[in-house]
Design a protein around this motif. Sequence first.
Motif, PDB file in Angstrom:
ATOM      1  N   LEU A   1      79.498 -62.824 121.303  1.00 12.41           N
ATOM      2  CA  LEU A   1      78.645 -62.154 120.310  1.00 12.41           C
ATOM      3  C   LEU A   1      79.343 -62.127 118.954  1.00 12.41           C
ATOM      4  N   HIS A   2      80.623 -61.847 119.000  1.00 11.27           N
ATOM      5  CA  HIS A   2      81.407 -61.744 117.764  1.00 11.27           C
ATOM      6  C   HIS A   2      81.369 -63.068 116.981  1.00 11.27           C
ATOM      7  N   GLN A   3      81.665 -64.166 117.689  1.00 13.40           N
ATOM      8  CA  GLN A   3      81.719 -65.463 117.002  1.00 13.40           C
ATOM      9  C   GLN A   3      80.333 -65.887 116.527  1.00 13.40           C
TER      10      GLN A   3
ATOM     11  N   PRO B   1      87.061 -55.738 114.749  1.00 15.39           N
ATOM     12  CA  PRO B   1      88.091 -56.802 114.778  1.00 15.39           C
ATOM     13  C   PRO B   1      88.557 -57.141 116.200  1.00 15.39           C
ATOM     14  N   PRO B   2      88.452 -58.410 116.596  1.00 17.28           N
ATOM     15  CA  PRO B   2      88.662 -58.781 118.003  1.00 17.28           C
ATOM     16  C   PRO B   2      90.119 -58.789 118.445  1.00 17.28           C
ATOM     17  N   TRP B   3      91.054 -58.689 117.507  1.00 17.08           N
ATOM     18  CA  TRP B   3      92.459 -58.682 117.912  1.00 17.08           C
ATOM     19  C   TRP B   3      92.929 -57.277 118.261  1.00 17.08           C
TER      20      TRP B   3
ATOM     21  N   GLY C   1      77.955 -63.903 115.801  1.00 12.83           N
ATOM     22  CA  GLY C   1      77.678 -62.990 114.691  1.00 12.83           C
ATOM     23  C   GLY C   1      78.188 -63.558 113.374  1.00 12.83           C
ATOM     24  N   HIS C   2      79.394 -64.123 113.404  1.00 14.48           N
ATOM     25  CA  HIS C   2      79.933 -64.742 112.184  1.00 14.48           C
ATOM     26  C   HIS C   2      79.055 -65.901 111.726  1.00 14.48           C
ATOM     27  N   LEU C   3      78.500 -66.668 112.677  1.00 10.51           N
ATOM     28  CA  LEU C   3      77.625 -67.784 112.286  1.00 10.51           C
ATOM     29  C   LEU C   3      76.392 -67.271 111.550  1.00 10.51           C
TER      30      LEU C   3
ATOM     31  N   HIS D   1      79.940 -59.683 109.123  1.00 14.44           N
ATOM     32  CA  HIS D   1      81.361 -59.456 108.847  1.00 14.44           C
ATOM     33  C   HIS D   1      81.913 -58.452 109.849  1.00 14.44           C
ATOM     34  N   HIS D   2      83.203 -58.223 109.785  1.00 15.64           N
ATOM     35  CA  HIS D   2      83.790 -57.243 110.692  1.00 15.64           C
ATOM     36  C   HIS D   2      83.234 -55.857 110.397  1.00 15.64           C
ATOM     37  N   CYS D   3      83.162 -55.065 111.451  1.00  9.02           N
ATOM     38  CA  CYS D   3      82.456 -53.793 111.434  1.00  9.02           C
ATOM     39  C   CYS D   3      83.441 -52.699 111.850  1.00  9.02           C
TER      40      CYS D   3
END
Length: 170
Positions: free
Chosen positions: A119-121, A140-142, A123-125, A129-131
């Motif tokens: 979903l995150h990746q 942020p996924p890290w 979402g970037h497409l 932006h980061h939420c």
Amino acid sequence: MIRVVTLDPIDDKQLAKFNRTLYTAFGVGSEHSGSAEIPAGMSEPLDAEKLVDAVKGIRAYTDDKVLLLTTRKLKDRELPSGTAPTVGFARQGKDRAVLSIHPHKDLESAYKGLARHALHQLGHLWELHHCLDPRCSMYPPWTPSFSQGEPIFCTFCREKSEQKIRLAKS
Ligand SMILES: [Zn+2]
Ligand SMILES: [Zn+2]
């Protein structure tokens, strides 16, 4: 629509479930669109940025978003504090992203976390932006807790993605 393209063999049932999760999250069709080859000369760990540009033979139409799925390891990313594993990569606002299942043996064994990264990746497409909402997949996924969350968006990110998808269709 979302086209999931497998670079390594992945169980059909697990892929079908994965596509249903993506459909639920974005409200747009998601399907397994076949497989593609990892370009010759690219070795593991794979360079995620080069990979998204280099994979050939993907059938997709304008406004389709392609998610490449691999079981192979992606090259660690460099952070000021050291290196961190890369689960996925997307070019902001473009049409391709990649997700790695590594080091899990399949999608199912780490389902929620991997779906959340997908979903995150994606979402970037669609230019998300980061939420700041830790429940949201655009967090942020890290962060250590990221993979424990649900594959969902906060209301703001969901509405923003719906808006982008509508704009793309019209
Ligand atoms: Zn991100
Ligand atoms: Zn959000």
